[in-house]
Design an enzyme around this catalytic site. Structure first.
Site, short mmCIF file in Angstrom:
data_model
loop_
_atom_site.label_atom_id
_atom_site.label_comp_id
_atom_site.label_asym_id
_atom_site.label_seq_id
_atom_site.Cartn_x
_atom_site.Cartn_y
_atom_site.Cartn_z
N ASP A 115 86.89 -30.59 40.70
CA ASP A 115 85.40 -30.52 40.44
C ASP A 115 85.66 -32.01 39.86
O ASP A 115 84.53 -32.42 39.17
CB ASP A 115 84.63 -29.54 40.32
CG ASP A 115 83.40 -29.80 40.80
OD1 ASP A 115 83.19 -30.75 41.32
OD2 ASP A 115 82.38 -28.78 40.16
N SER A 125 75.34 -31.42 35.17
CA SER A 125 77.07 -31.30 36.01
C SER A 125 77.84 -32.43 36.24
O SER A 125 76.85 -33.49 36.28
CB SER A 125 77.51 -31.16 37.45
OG SER A 125 76.79 -29.64 37.62
N HIS A 157 81.53 -31.93 43.12
CA HIS A 157 80.33 -31.83 43.68
C HIS A 157 79.08 -32.48 43.77
O HIS A 157 78.15 -32.74 44.04
CB HIS A 157 79.97 -30.96 43.84
CG HIS A 157 78.84 -30.33 42.49
ND1 HIS A 157 79.71 -30.04 40.94
CD2 HIS A 157 77.55 -30.23 41.34
CE1 HIS A 157 79.63 -29.33 40.60
NE2 HIS A 157 78.09 -30.03 40.65
#
Length: 322
Positions: free
Chosen positions: A187, A265, A146
């Site tokens: 992810d 992230s 992402h």
């Protein structure tokens, strides 16, 4: 306060031991005319001497005990301070050892000029930021899907990915990251940068098989664009299930209370030895604040270890090859 009370007790024992003063007894004792009074006088002297000695010993014992108790308290305080200093030193060493393996990722969009051509990167717009880590010395970078999703789905060539990091000598540099492989189900994504002869420092891979709830963990990343930020917490839970960017489920996720905010992230989750045990990926946020609620998640490193080699070689996860 304790010393005063002890002293008052000691002297009260003297007062109780002494016989009230009587002039007639005093005269008889001094004159020596009465044997009983002489004996009684001797008894009083012995009692007085014994009581005085007892009082002195009580005062002395309290005086000795108080400094001893203070010394013990100071020693315990010093031990706690030493423990804190040792823990802080371990944290500092862990960060210094592992942070060169962490990269800062900027998702950039190039604006179009009035003629429809792309502008240069100086006028580019930063669409978002994230983190990642050096996988090997060849320049492969692991991050979350992402983080670079816009680049992965770019149809017009407007998207770029800028990767900033330091080499083994501590020299900072930036390079364009190019997509090598994608695994949106987990992810995960792999980028590649040109090292140009620079030596990189890959992370040390650990395992997520033997993690235990309560053990310490450390997250390094770039929350809100603040590069090389360290947060500390514990493994709060294991075997969690969280949604992936394409709506599927990521299983066996690690839950932690180490802060993972926007920009973290893709960064590594580390154990106390500095080994990478997870890839930081998501957090529950307080409604309307966008801030971490303390319930944060990382993809287990074992999932990355299984997937990343296929992404490097084939560009997709093993399950997507057939």
């Amino acid at each position: 306060m304790t010393m005063a009370l002890a002293s008052s007790k000691a002297f009260s024992s003297i007062f109780y031991a002494l016989t009230p003063f009587n002039p007639s007894n005093y005269v008889l004792a001094c004159s020596g005319s009465n044997h009983v009074n002489v004996v009684d006088r001797r008894r009083r002297i012995v009692i007085f001497g014994s009581s005085l000695a007892l009082a002195s010993s009580l005062i002395g014992s309290n005086q000795k005990r108080l400094p001893m108790e203070s010394a013990i308290a100071l020693e315990q305080l010093k031990e706690k301070e030493d423990e804190l200093e040792e823990e802080e030193e371990r944290n500092v060493n862990l960060f210094q050892k592992t942070s060169p393996s962490v990269v800062y990722i900027e998702a950039i969009e190039l604006p179009k000029t009035s003629s429809g051509e792309f502008s240069d990167e100086e006028n580019a717009k930063i669409e978002g930021t994230g983190s990642g880590f050096v996988w090997d010395k060849l320049g492969h970078i692991v991050t979350n899907y992402h983080v670079i999703a816009k680049l992965a789905t770019d149809q017009f060539g407007l998207q770029r990915c800028k990767v900033s990091l330091v080499d083994a000598t501590g020299t900072r540099f930036s390079k364009q990251g190019k997509i090598v492989g994608l695994d949106p189900d987990n992810d995960l994504a792999v980028l590649k940068i040109e090292t140009e002869g620079r030596e990189l420092k890959p992370v040390v891979l650990g395992t997520s098989n033997d993690l235990r709830v309560g053990q310490s963990c450390f997250a390094i990343g770039n929350p809100y664009g603040y590069e090389n930020t360290l947060t500390i917490g514990v493994v709060s839970g294991l075997g969690r299930e969280i949604p992936s960017p394409n709506g599927k489920s990521i299983r066996e996720a690690i839950q932690t209370d180490a802060d993972i905010n926007s920009g973290n992230s893709g960064g590594p989750l580390l154990d106390s030895y500095g080994h990478t045990i997870g890839v930081n990926t998501a957090t529950f946020t307080r409604k309307g604040s966008g801030m971490s609620s303390g319930v944060n998640f990382a993809i287990p490193i074992n999932t990355a270890v299984r997937t990343v080699p296929y992404l490097i070689v084939y560009g997709t996860a093993y399950r997507d090859r057939f």
